[in-house]
Design a protein around this motif. Structure first.
Motif, PDB file in Angstrom:
ATOM      1  N   ARG A 127       0.828  -1.196   0.000  1.00  0.00           N
ATOM      2  CA  ARG A 127       0.000   0.000   0.000  1.00  0.00           C
ATOM      3  C   ARG A 127       0.868   1.254   0.000  1.00  0.00           C
ATOM      4  NH1 ARG A 127      -1.977   3.183   4.127  1.00  0.00           N
ATOM      5  NH2 ARG A 127      -1.345   1.678   5.676  1.00  0.00           N
ATOM      6  N   ALA A 128       1.909   1.281   0.811  1.00  0.00           N
ATOM      7  CA  ALA A 128       2.798   2.441   0.861  1.00  0.00           C
ATOM      8  C   ALA A 128       3.514   2.635  -0.470  1.00  0.00           C
ATOM      9  CB  ALA A 128       3.812   2.273   1.989  1.00  0.00           C
ATOM     10  N   ALA A 129       3.925   1.541  -1.094  1.00  0.00           N
ATOM     11  CA  ALA A 129       4.610   1.640  -2.386  1.00  0.00           C
ATOM     12  C   ALA A 129       3.672   2.192  -3.450  1.00  0.00           C
ATOM     13  CB  ALA A 129       5.150   0.279  -2.799  1.00  0.00           C
ATOM     14  N   GLU A 130       2.423   1.718  -3.461  1.00  0.00           N
ATOM     15  CA  GLU A 130       1.462   2.217  -4.436  1.00  0.00           C
ATOM     16  C   GLU A 130       1.155   3.688  -4.202  1.00  0.00           C
ATOM     17  OE1 GLU A 130      -1.754  -0.506  -4.020  1.00  0.00           O
ATOM     18  OE2 GLU A 130      -0.818  -1.981  -5.353  1.00  0.00           O
ATOM     19  N   GLN A 131       1.040   4.082  -2.949  1.00  0.00           N
ATOM     20  CA  GLN A 131       0.761   5.482  -2.664  1.00  0.00           C
ATOM     21  C   GLN A 131       1.956   6.350  -3.035  1.00  0.00           C
ATOM     22  OE1 GLN A 131      -0.470   5.001   1.386  1.00  0.00           O
ATOM     23  NE2 GLN A 131      -2.626   5.031   0.818  1.00  0.00           N
ATOM     24  N   ALA A 132       3.165   5.855  -2.840  1.00  0.00           N
ATOM     25  CA  ALA A 132       4.352   6.612  -3.222  1.00  0.00           C
ATOM     26  C   ALA A 132       4.384   6.827  -4.731  1.00  0.00           C
ATOM     27  CB  ALA A 132       5.613   5.889  -2.749  1.00  0.00           C
ATOM     28  N   LEU A 133       3.818   5.893  -5.482  1.00  0.00           N
ATOM     29  CA  LEU A 133       3.738   6.015  -6.934  1.00  0.00           C
ATOM     30  C   LEU A 133       3.052   7.316  -7.326  1.00  0.00           C
ATOM     31  CD1 LEU A 133       3.893   4.569  -9.794  1.00  0.00           C
ATOM     32  CD2 LEU A 133       1.605   3.727  -9.285  1.00  0.00           C
ATOM     33  N   PHE A 134       2.088   7.748  -6.544  1.00  0.00           N
ATOM     34  CA  PHE A 134       1.330   8.959  -6.842  1.00  0.00           C
ATOM     35  C   PHE A 134       1.799  10.158  -6.020  1.00  0.00           C
ATOM     36  CE2 PHE A 134      -1.487   5.354  -7.499  1.00  0.00           C
ATOM     37  CZ  PHE A 134      -1.681   5.500  -8.852  1.00  0.00           C
ATOM     38  N   GLY A 135       2.842   9.992  -5.227  1.00  0.00           N
ATOM     39  CA  GLY A 135       3.322  11.088  -4.414  1.00  0.00           C
ATOM     40  C   GLY A 135       2.403  11.409  -3.255  1.00  0.00           C
ATOM     41  N   ILE A 136       1.653  10.427  -2.799  1.00  0.00           N
ATOM     42  CA  ILE A 136       0.697  10.632  -1.719  1.00  0.00           C
ATOM     43  C   ILE A 136       1.292  10.073  -0.424  1.00  0.00           C
ATOM     44  CG2 ILE A 136      -1.610  10.047  -0.881  1.00  0.00           C
ATOM     45  CD1 ILE A 136      -2.345   9.530  -3.832  1.00  0.00           C
ATOM     46  N   ALA A 137       1.182  10.832   0.638  1.00  0.00           N
ATOM     47  CA  ALA A 137       1.623  10.310   1.933  1.00  0.00           C
ATOM     48  C   ALA A 137       0.763   9.111   2.285  1.00  0.00           C
ATOM     49  CB  ALA A 137       1.483  11.384   3.001  1.00  0.00           C
ATOM     50  N   ALA A 138       1.343   8.133   2.919  1.00  0.00           N
ATOM     51  CA  ALA A 138       0.619   6.908   3.255  1.00  0.00           C
ATOM     52  C   ALA A 138      -0.325   7.169   4.425  1.00  0.00           C
ATOM     53  CB  ALA A 138       1.600   5.800   3.590  1.00  0.00           C
ATOM     54  N   ASN A 139      -1.605   7.288   4.122  1.00  0.00           N
ATOM     55  CA  ASN A 139      -2.621   7.460   5.151  1.00  0.00           C
ATOM     56  C   ASN A 139      -3.004   6.107   5.719  1.00  0.00           C
ATOM     57  OD1 ASN A 139      -3.083  10.309   4.942  1.00  0.00           O
ATOM     58  ND2 ASN A 139      -4.119   9.924   3.009  1.00  0.00           N
ATOM     59  N   ASP A 140      -3.552   6.126   6.910  1.00  0.00           N
ATOM     60  CA  ASP A 140      -4.130   4.913   7.464  1.00  0.00           C
ATOM     61  C   ASP A 140      -5.361   4.572   6.638  1.00  0.00           C
ATOM     62  OD1 ASP A 140      -2.291   4.709   9.546  1.00  0.00           O
ATOM     63  OD2 ASP A 140      -3.500   5.990  10.864  1.00  0.00           O
ATOM     64  N   PRO A 141      -5.708   3.288   6.510  1.00  0.00           N
ATOM     65  CA  PRO A 141      -6.885   2.904   5.724  1.00  0.00           C
ATOM     66  C   PRO A 141      -8.171   3.583   6.199  1.00  0.00           C
ATOM     67  CG  PRO A 141      -5.584   0.975   6.252  1.00  0.00           C
ATOM     68  CD  PRO A 141      -4.994   2.128   7.026  1.00  0.00           C
ATOM     69  N   GLU A 142      -8.266   3.898   7.476  1.00  0.00           N
ATOM     70  CA  GLU A 142      -9.460   4.573   7.988  1.00  0.00           C
ATOM     71  C   GLU A 142      -9.574   6.001   7.452  1.00  0.00           C
ATOM     72  OE1 GLU A 142      -8.444   1.169  10.283  1.00  0.00           O
ATOM     73  OE2 GLU A 142      -7.231   2.952   9.966  1.00  0.00           O
ATOM     74  N   GLU A 143      -8.453   6.560   7.000  1.00  0.00           N
ATOM     75  CA  GLU A 143      -8.447   7.919   6.447  1.00  0.00           C
ATOM     76  C   GLU A 143      -8.669   7.922   4.947  1.00  0.00           C
ATOM     77  OE1 GLU A 143      -4.633   9.324   7.618  1.00  0.00           O
ATOM     78  OE2 GLU A 143      -5.234   9.676   9.686  1.00  0.00           O
ATOM     79  N   ALA A 144      -7.992   7.006   4.240  1.00  0.00           N
ATOM     80  CA  ALA A 144      -8.106   6.995   2.786  1.00  0.00           C
ATOM     81  C   ALA A 144      -7.666   5.654   2.215  1.00  0.00           C
ATOM     82  CB  ALA A 144      -7.256   8.108   2.181  1.00  0.00           C
ATOM     83  N   LEU A 145      -8.361   5.240   1.173  1.00  0.00           N
ATOM     84  CA  LEU A 145      -7.983   4.049   0.407  1.00  0.00           C
ATOM     85  C   LEU A 145      -7.745   4.477  -1.030  1.00  0.00           C
ATOM     86  CD1 LEU A 145     -10.552   1.312   1.519  1.00  0.00           C
ATOM     87  CD2 LEU A 145      -8.162   1.526   2.211  1.00  0.00           C
ATOM     88  N   TYR A 146      -6.769   3.849  -1.672  1.00  0.00           N
ATOM     89  CA  TYR A 146      -6.439   4.137  -3.058  1.00  0.00           C
ATOM     90  C   TYR A 146      -6.430   2.817  -3.815  1.00  0.00           C
ATOM     91  CZ  TYR A 146      -4.669   8.181  -0.551  1.00  0.00           C
ATOM     92  OH  TYR A 146      -4.548   9.259   0.292  1.00  0.00           O
ATOM     93  N   LEU A 147      -7.354   2.673  -4.751  1.00  0.00           N
ATOM     94  CA  LEU A 147      -7.419   1.481  -5.573  1.00  0.00           C
ATOM     95  C   LEU A 147      -6.927   1.845  -6.964  1.00  0.00           C
ATOM     96  CD1 LEU A 147     -10.930   0.131  -4.527  1.00  0.00           C
ATOM     97  CD2 LEU A 147      -8.717  -0.299  -3.456  1.00  0.00           C
ATOM     98  N   VAL A 148      -6.030   1.044  -7.520  1.00  0.00           N
ATOM     99  CA  VAL A 148      -5.429   1.334  -8.816  1.00  0.00           C
ATOM    100  C   VAL A 148      -5.762   0.206  -9.784  1.00  0.00           C
ATOM    101  CG1 VAL A 148      -3.260   1.812 -10.016  1.00  0.00           C
ATOM    102  CG2 VAL A 148      -3.558   2.553  -7.656  1.00  0.00           C
TER     103      VAL A 148
END
Length: 144
Positions: free
Chosen positions: A3-24
């Motif tokens: 999850r952290a690696a995928e979020q880094a792909l978009f330059g997004i700080a790694a949020n907790d799942p309760e804050e935000a989910l990113y599906l690619v």
């Protein structure tokens, strides 16, 4: 870690799942790489991304850039003012390089005229069923 690696792909700080989910998604429902052509993503009635804040879908080209387009639209989501639902209450998002027609343009997320691309669905303050993966994101289907 994934999850952290995928979020880094978009330059997004790694949020907790309760804050935000990113599906690619890099592939359509048939497992084919998203590329030139027309696609649809259909959310059945009552099955939009379950969130307490908001959700958005963004398309990126193969170089991870936003896709230049004639309507200057770079994401679509629950805050879009001109979304049109189907008579059965479902929502179809049109992922294609050209307009799906004036009556459906509010549901259009432009994609490149050539090459591959991918989408990211961002869900802010997601419900527990999204966090637990009980809510399933609809597939992206090639049309036409």
């Amino acid at each position: 870690m994934k999850r952290a690696a995928e979020q880094a792909l978009f330059g997004i700080a790694a949020n907790d799942p309760e804050e935000a989910l990113y599906l690619v998604a890099f592939q359509d429902a048939e497992g084919e790489t998203l590329s030139t052509g027309s696609y649809e993503m259909r959310f059945e009635a009552g099955k939009l991304p379950p969130v307490d804040a908001f959700w958005s879908l963004t398309a990126y080209d193969e170089n991870r850039n936003l896709i230049a387009n004639p309507i200057d639209r770079y994401s679509i989501g629950d805050r879009a003012r001109d979304l049109v639902t189907e008579p059965d209450g479902s929502l179809i998002i049109h992922l294609r390089p050209d307009s799906p027609g004036p009556d459906r343009e509010g549901n259009w997320l432009p994609t490149p005229t050539q090459g591959t691309w991918f989408v990211a669905l961002r869900m802010y303050l997601p419900h527990q069923d999204a966090i637990d993966a009980r809510w399933q994101c609809p597939p992206i289907n090639r049309v036409g």
